[in-house]
Motif scaffolding. Sequence first.
Motif, mmCIF file in Angstrom:
data_model
loop_
_atom_site.group_PDB
_atom_site.id
_atom_site.type_symbol
_atom_site.label_atom_id
_atom_site.label_comp_id
_atom_site.label_asym_id
_atom_site.label_seq_id
_atom_site.Cartn_x
_atom_site.Cartn_y
_atom_site.Cartn_z
ATOM 1 N N LEU A 51 0.801 -1.236 -0.030
ATOM 2 C CA LEU A 51 0.005 -0.085 -0.059
ATOM 3 C C LEU A 51 1.051 1.177 -0.060
ATOM 4 C CD1 LEU A 51 -2.907 -1.027 2.292
ATOM 5 C CD2 LEU A 51 -2.868 -1.098 -0.021
ATOM 6 N N ARG A 70 2.533 -3.798 -6.319
ATOM 7 C CA ARG A 70 1.332 -3.270 -5.810
ATOM 8 C C ARG A 70 0.775 -4.414 -4.767
ATOM 9 N NH1 ARG A 70 0.348 -3.220 -11.042
ATOM 10 N NH2 ARG A 70 -1.263 -4.632 -10.831
ATOM 11 N N ALA A 71 -0.436 -3.747 -4.276
ATOM 12 C CA ALA A 71 -0.953 -4.589 -3.363
ATOM 13 C C ALA A 71 -1.737 -5.881 -3.744
ATOM 14 C CB ALA A 71 -1.960 -3.758 -2.323
ATOM 15 N N ASP A 72 -2.339 -5.712 -4.877
ATOM 16 C CA ASP A 72 -2.995 -6.766 -5.460
ATOM 17 C C ASP A 72 -2.317 -8.171 -5.982
ATOM 18 O OD1 ASP A 72 -2.465 -4.720 -7.503
ATOM 19 O OD2 ASP A 72 -3.291 -6.067 -8.869
ATOM 20 N N ALA A 75 -0.884 -9.722 -2.849
ATOM 21 C CA ALA A 75 -1.926 -10.511 -2.373
ATOM 22 C C ALA A 75 -2.113 -11.908 -3.068
ATOM 23 C CB ALA A 75 -3.338 -9.690 -2.300
ATOM 24 N N ARG A 76 -1.855 -11.767 -4.364
ATOM 25 C CA ARG A 76 -2.009 -12.994 -5.151
ATOM 26 C C ARG A 76 -0.904 -13.603 -5.023
ATOM 27 N NH1 ARG A 76 -3.872 -9.008 -8.817
ATOM 28 N NH2 ARG A 76 -2.310 -9.208 -9.911
ATOM 29 N N LEU A 81 -3.411 -8.823 4.400
ATOM 30 C CA LEU A 81 -3.101 -7.805 5.522
ATOM 31 C C LEU A 81 -4.604 -7.733 6.256
ATOM 32 C CD1 LEU A 81 -1.989 -4.851 6.401
ATOM 33 C CD2 LEU A 81 -3.303 -3.959 4.274
ATOM 34 N N PRO A 83 -5.488 -4.699 8.408
ATOM 35 C CA PRO A 83 -4.959 -3.550 8.702
ATOM 36 C C PRO A 83 -5.436 -2.735 10.188
ATOM 37 C CG PRO A 83 -7.143 -3.405 7.158
ATOM 38 C CD PRO A 83 -6.813 -4.876 7.641
ATOM 39 N N ARG A 87 -11.453 -1.345 8.712
ATOM 40 C CA ARG A 87 -11.416 -1.047 7.195
ATOM 41 C C ARG A 87 -12.289 -1.970 6.641
ATOM 42 N NH1 ARG A 87 -5.919 1.529 5.209
ATOM 43 N NH2 ARG A 87 -7.050 1.717 3.226
ATOM 44 N N TRP A 89 -15.775 -3.224 4.401
ATOM 45 C CA TRP A 89 -16.646 -2.528 3.380
ATOM 46 C C TRP A 89 -18.071 -2.528 3.852
ATOM 47 C CZ3 TRP A 89 -14.098 -7.013 0.700
ATOM 48 C CH2 TRP A 89 -12.814 -6.719 0.113
ATOM 49 N N ALA A 101 -13.345 -12.245 -1.290
ATOM 50 C CA ALA A 101 -11.803 -12.507 -0.875
ATOM 51 C C ALA A 101 -11.555 -13.857 -1.431
ATOM 52 C CB ALA A 101 -11.500 -12.595 0.655
ATOM 53 N N HIS A 104 -10.567 -15.124 -5.005
ATOM 54 C CA HIS A 104 -8.890 -15.411 -5.508
ATOM 55 C C HIS A 104 -8.200 -16.377 -4.623
ATOM 56 C CE1 HIS A 104 -9.545 -11.996 -8.209
ATOM 57 N NE2 HIS A 104 -10.345 -11.499 -7.373
ATOM 58 N N THR A 148 -8.395 -15.259 1.711
ATOM 59 C CA THR A 148 -7.265 -15.131 0.417
ATOM 60 C C THR A 148 -6.495 -16.338 0.248
ATOM 61 O OG1 THR A 148 -5.811 -13.769 1.233
ATOM 62 C CG2 THR A 148 -7.761 -12.695 0.473
#
Lengths: 233, 295
Positions: A51, A70-72, A75-76, A81, A83, A87, A89, A101, A104, A148
């Motif tokens: 991030l 990058r974060a994505d 993650a893959r 994370l 956080p 956070r 949604w 989640a 993936h 994930t």
Amino acid sequence: MNLVVRELSAGYGQGQVLHGLDLDLSAGRALALLGRNGVGKTTLVSTLAGLLRPTGGRVLLDGRDVTGWRADRLARAGVALVPQGRRVWPTLTVHEHLALATRHGGRTWPTGRVYELFPRLAQRRRHLAGQLSGGEQQMLVIGRALATDPRLVLMDEPSEGLAPIVVDEVAEALRAVVRDGLTLLLVEHDLHLALGVTEEAAVMVRGRIVHRRPTPDLRGDLPTMQRLLGVAA
Amino acid sequence: MPTAQIALTAMVNGLAIGLLLFITAAGLSLIFGMMDVLNLAHGALFLTGAYLAWWIGGEQQTWPSLGRAVVAVVVFGAAAGGLLSLLTAPLSRRSHLEQALLTLGIALVAADVLSALFGDDVRATEPPAGLAGTVTVAGWSYPSYRLALVGVAALLAAAVYWTVERTSLGALFRATVGDRDMVAAVGVDPRLVRGGVFVLGSVLATLAGLLGAPIYHARPGLDTTILVLALVVVVVGGLGSIRGPLIAALLFGQVESVGRAVLPGLASFLLFGTLAAVLVVRPRGLFTLAPGGRR
């Protein structure tokens, strides 16, 4: 997943927070990252999660250079994370969080297993995340990270603002993560929780790790705890 | 015409305008809410859809020409959405002012290109046979096309609403509105989400232009009119929401249509007066999320 960090620098704008930080974390190990406010723990977690872009140094996962990913993409590659500040949604239901989640991942931690770990989430699977209590939101964020199918879990203050009884549930979840053989980097102010679920602890001061030892040793060394963390004797 | 029939006509007109506004504003709301990009080129997409309807169908559309026009506006909208996504990507973390300047510049260039291609005259187009006349029910006559527009626009609005609120793709959209970083943290490439939202929003805008062509007629300045109306709907409805713009669009459709019928001289004052009144009571719009997810 093996994590190796060398000479890592990062910050916000002109302000550097991490100053050439080194860190080694072997696969399947759990490390508590301790330190007073403002020493750079959250900055380190954000940088490792992709991030925040590092301004110098290298990050290796299982020997692969992932610096600046990058974060994505991280993650893959197996980095999850949890956080600070939860956070969630707010307009998604509990189930939608886990399904998003799991799209993936979800091989080792399918939705059903997350519900077994946190039965309260199963009861509230159709509730919007914005309507959950703080404890339930924290469980959801941990469940979202596990869904994930990570190999390295970065957790930033998972007990923040939670009632003691909920902290016990979170601790049980962290033990499940460790039992599963996942690599865990845990930033936590609650020393009882942090030292209770990890094997080693590292202490940060001004953007660097200055002290590291097995948690039973640190727990018994009050002068060091007092000097580095401000813990009362 | 009896007063009741005048009122009914005004209300159905308002419904048609409201649904058309919603289809236009939904894309604007999603792009702003999800990507935090203020896309002032949105009105140009609507106008291009209207011009394409006239260019392909001429002054009198036929069913085959309408079919070709639908394909053309979908393809154009998707391409334009993809291009807008690429052009605005470098400014994604910059201020709204910088984004607004870029997209306003794109809108001005688009307006000039459209004027150069199609001239400054009003390009009126009539709907195909079967939709050109009126329908009479119990003595009340109403233009067939507008009635069909209500049906098609309602279907489109329902499809947008269902997609955003009930599908996994919609969950991804809503998650991105809620916290983009956390969407990336579960492995979703934000560039794909960004491109997808721009494409969807732009296709909706060009489709709305096609549907609205026989009512508004393609002409210079229509892009600005539509953009202002869509912005009003988005601001009142709440940024990043779908339900809010739907309710706001239906409300403003009625204010616009019934206002013109009852107080023709004060119609635009009514529109912006309603905007001001809603914002005084709900400064963040009708459905913008408050911290913690409360509405």
